[in-house]
Motif scaffolding. Sequence first.
Motif, PDB file in Angstrom:
ATOM      1  N   ARG A  26     -27.805  -3.605  20.939  1.00  0.00           N
ATOM      2  CA  ARG A  26     -27.897  -4.656  21.941  1.00  0.00           C
ATOM      3  C   ARG A  26     -28.381  -4.060  23.249  1.00  0.00           C
ATOM      4  O   ARG A  26     -27.970  -2.978  23.644  1.00  0.00           O
ATOM      5  CB  ARG A  26     -26.576  -5.390  22.117  1.00  0.00           C
ATOM      6  CG  ARG A  26     -25.534  -4.642  22.872  1.00  0.00           C
ATOM      7  CD  ARG A  26     -24.300  -5.469  23.148  1.00  0.00           C
ATOM      8  NE  ARG A  26     -23.259  -4.602  23.639  1.00  0.00           N
ATOM      9  CZ  ARG A  26     -23.146  -4.202  24.906  1.00  0.00           C
ATOM     10  NH1 ARG A  26     -23.992  -4.606  25.809  1.00  0.00           N
ATOM     11  NH2 ARG A  26     -22.172  -3.403  25.263  1.00  0.00           N
ATOM     12  N   SER A  77     -29.536  -5.470  27.394  1.00  0.00           N
ATOM     13  CA  SER A  77     -29.065  -6.510  28.302  1.00  0.00           C
ATOM     14  C   SER A  77     -29.719  -7.860  28.018  1.00  0.00           C
ATOM     15  O   SER A  77     -29.123  -8.901  28.257  1.00  0.00           O
ATOM     16  CB  SER A  77     -29.315  -6.105  29.752  1.00  0.00           C
ATOM     17  OG  SER A  77     -30.696  -5.909  29.960  1.00  0.00           O
ATOM     18  N   ASN A  89     -27.253 -13.988  24.923  1.00  0.00           N
ATOM     19  CA  ASN A  89     -25.926 -14.591  24.885  1.00  0.00           C
ATOM     20  C   ASN A  89     -25.365 -14.638  23.462  1.00  0.00           C
ATOM     21  O   ASN A  89     -26.022 -14.232  22.507  1.00  0.00           O
ATOM     22  CB  ASN A  89     -25.956 -15.999  25.503  1.00  0.00           C
ATOM     23  CG  ASN A  89     -26.915 -16.925  24.794  1.00  0.00           C
ATOM     24  OD1 ASN A  89     -27.339 -16.671  23.683  1.00  0.00           O
ATOM     25  ND2 ASN A  89     -27.259 -18.016  25.449  1.00  0.00           N
ATOM     26  N   ILE A  90     -24.147 -15.123  23.326  1.00  0.00           N
ATOM     27  CA  ILE A  90     -23.462 -15.143  22.035  1.00  0.00           C
ATOM     28  C   ILE A  90     -24.155 -16.071  21.040  1.00  0.00           C
ATOM     29  O   ILE A  90     -24.244 -15.760  19.851  1.00  0.00           O
ATOM     30  CB  ILE A  90     -21.974 -15.522  22.236  1.00  0.00           C
ATOM     31  CG1 ILE A  90     -21.247 -14.350  22.902  1.00  0.00           C
ATOM     32  CG2 ILE A  90     -21.303 -15.886  20.924  1.00  0.00           C
ATOM     33  CD1 ILE A  90     -19.793 -14.606  23.218  1.00  0.00           C
ATOM     34  N   LYS A  92     -25.440 -15.079  17.256  1.00  0.00           N
ATOM     35  CA  LYS A  92     -25.067 -15.786  16.031  1.00  0.00           C
ATOM     36  C   LYS A  92     -26.303 -16.129  15.203  1.00  0.00           C
ATOM     37  O   LYS A  92     -26.309 -15.970  13.984  1.00  0.00           O
ATOM     38  CB  LYS A  92     -24.304 -17.081  16.368  1.00  0.00           C
ATOM     39  CG  LYS A  92     -22.899 -16.852  16.854  1.00  0.00           C
ATOM     40  CD  LYS A  92     -22.230 -18.163  17.191  1.00  0.00           C
ATOM     41  CE  LYS A  92     -20.833 -17.950  17.755  1.00  0.00           C
ATOM     42  NZ  LYS A  92     -20.194 -19.198  18.167  1.00  0.00           N
ATOM     43  N   LYS A 139     -18.642  -1.746  21.524  1.00  0.00           N
ATOM     44  CA  LYS A 139     -17.350  -2.352  21.231  1.00  0.00           C
ATOM     45  C   LYS A 139     -17.544  -3.553  20.311  1.00  0.00           C
ATOM     46  O   LYS A 139     -18.525  -4.277  20.433  1.00  0.00           O
ATOM     47  CB  LYS A 139     -16.677  -2.842  22.515  1.00  0.00           C
ATOM     48  CG  LYS A 139     -16.125  -1.751  23.373  1.00  0.00           C
ATOM     49  CD  LYS A 139     -15.395  -2.346  24.564  1.00  0.00           C
ATOM     50  CE  LYS A 139     -14.809  -1.264  25.434  1.00  0.00           C
ATOM     51  NZ  LYS A 139     -14.119  -1.837  26.593  1.00  0.00           N
ATOM     52  N   HIS A 164     -16.965  -6.665  20.122  1.00  0.00           N
ATOM     53  CA  HIS A 164     -16.571  -7.677  21.089  1.00  0.00           C
ATOM     54  C   HIS A 164     -17.818  -8.441  21.508  1.00  0.00           C
ATOM     55  O   HIS A 164     -18.919  -7.888  21.508  1.00  0.00           O
ATOM     56  CB  HIS A 164     -15.928  -6.978  22.297  1.00  0.00           C
ATOM     57  CG  HIS A 164     -15.548  -7.882  23.416  1.00  0.00           C
ATOM     58  ND1 HIS A 164     -14.433  -8.680  23.371  1.00  0.00           N
ATOM     59  CD2 HIS A 164     -16.145  -8.131  24.603  1.00  0.00           C
ATOM     60  CE1 HIS A 164     -14.355  -9.376  24.489  1.00  0.00           C
ATOM     61  NE2 HIS A 164     -15.380  -9.054  25.250  1.00  0.00           N
ATOM     62  N   GLY A 165     -17.671  -9.689  21.871  1.00  0.00           N
ATOM     63  CA  GLY A 165     -18.785 -10.444  22.435  1.00  0.00           C
ATOM     64  C   GLY A 165     -19.934 -10.644  21.473  1.00  0.00           C
ATOM     65  O   GLY A 165     -19.756 -11.160  20.373  1.00  0.00           O
ATOM     66  N   ARG A 166     -21.132 -10.222  21.877  1.00  0.00           N
ATOM     67  CA  ARG A 166     -22.333 -10.451  21.079  1.00  0.00           C
ATOM     68  C   ARG A 166     -22.316  -9.690  19.759  1.00  0.00           C
ATOM     69  O   ARG A 166     -22.781 -10.201  18.740  1.00  0.00           O
ATOM     70  CB  ARG A 166     -23.587 -10.079  21.873  1.00  0.00           C
ATOM     71  CG  ARG A 166     -23.841 -11.027  23.029  1.00  0.00           C
ATOM     72  CD  ARG A 166     -25.162 -10.760  23.690  1.00  0.00           C
ATOM     73  NE  ARG A 166     -25.130  -9.520  24.445  1.00  0.00           N
ATOM     74  CZ  ARG A 166     -26.224  -8.802  24.740  1.00  0.00           C
ATOM     75  NH1 ARG A 166     -27.396  -9.186  24.338  1.00  0.00           N
ATOM     76  NH2 ARG A 166     -26.118  -7.702  25.448  1.00  0.00           N
ATOM     77  N   LYS A 184     -19.667  -8.860  17.961  1.00  0.00           N
ATOM     78  CA  LYS A 184     -18.719  -9.571  17.091  1.00  0.00           C
ATOM     79  C   LYS A 184     -19.319 -10.876  16.586  1.00  0.00           C
ATOM     80  O   LYS A 184     -19.172 -11.233  15.414  1.00  0.00           O
ATOM     81  CB  LYS A 184     -17.423  -9.845  17.853  1.00  0.00           C
ATOM     82  CG  LYS A 184     -16.336 -10.504  17.030  1.00  0.00           C
ATOM     83  CD  LYS A 184     -15.070 -10.671  17.854  1.00  0.00           C
ATOM     84  CE  LYS A 184     -13.900 -11.136  17.041  1.00  0.00           C
ATOM     85  NZ  LYS A 184     -13.950 -12.546  16.704  1.00  0.00           N
ATOM     86  N   ALA A 185     -20.011 -11.600  17.453  1.00  0.00           N
ATOM     87  CA  ALA A 185     -20.634 -12.873  17.063  1.00  0.00           C
ATOM     88  C   ALA A 185     -21.674 -12.656  15.974  1.00  0.00           C
ATOM     89  O   ALA A 185     -21.757 -13.426  15.005  1.00  0.00           O
ATOM     90  CB  ALA A 185     -21.270 -13.541  18.284  1.00  0.00           C
TER      91      ALA A 185
END
Length: 116
Positions: free
Chosen positions: A31, A33, A66-67, A71, A97, A99-101, A103-104
Amino acid sequence: MNDKKVSRLRRSRKARLKMNELQVTRLCVFRSSQHIYAQVISADGGKVLVSASTLDSQLRGEATGNIEAAKKVGQLVAERAKAAGVAKVAFDRSGFKYHGRVKALADAAREGGLEF
């Protein structure tokens, strides 16, 4: 390189060594920014089987950092992996981590039918 990037790469090294030892196909995530990228890499680590990112023509023109975008990338990479005959992968978060993107993307790939 700054300390933050060095730390992330150090964290990713241990997981990648284990995946290489087990000889499993891996779903690798990167990822930035503005974008998120996902690749399914062969067990020997020498070939990218399928890939998807927010730069793909199917996802172009929408919000990319964004998330929701993550997805869509997760669903797309799962769909392409299933078409290529890959059902089981190891999740390589590249030291980011869970978390966030990241994890999505993982959750969407699981819903799309990938096992990890």
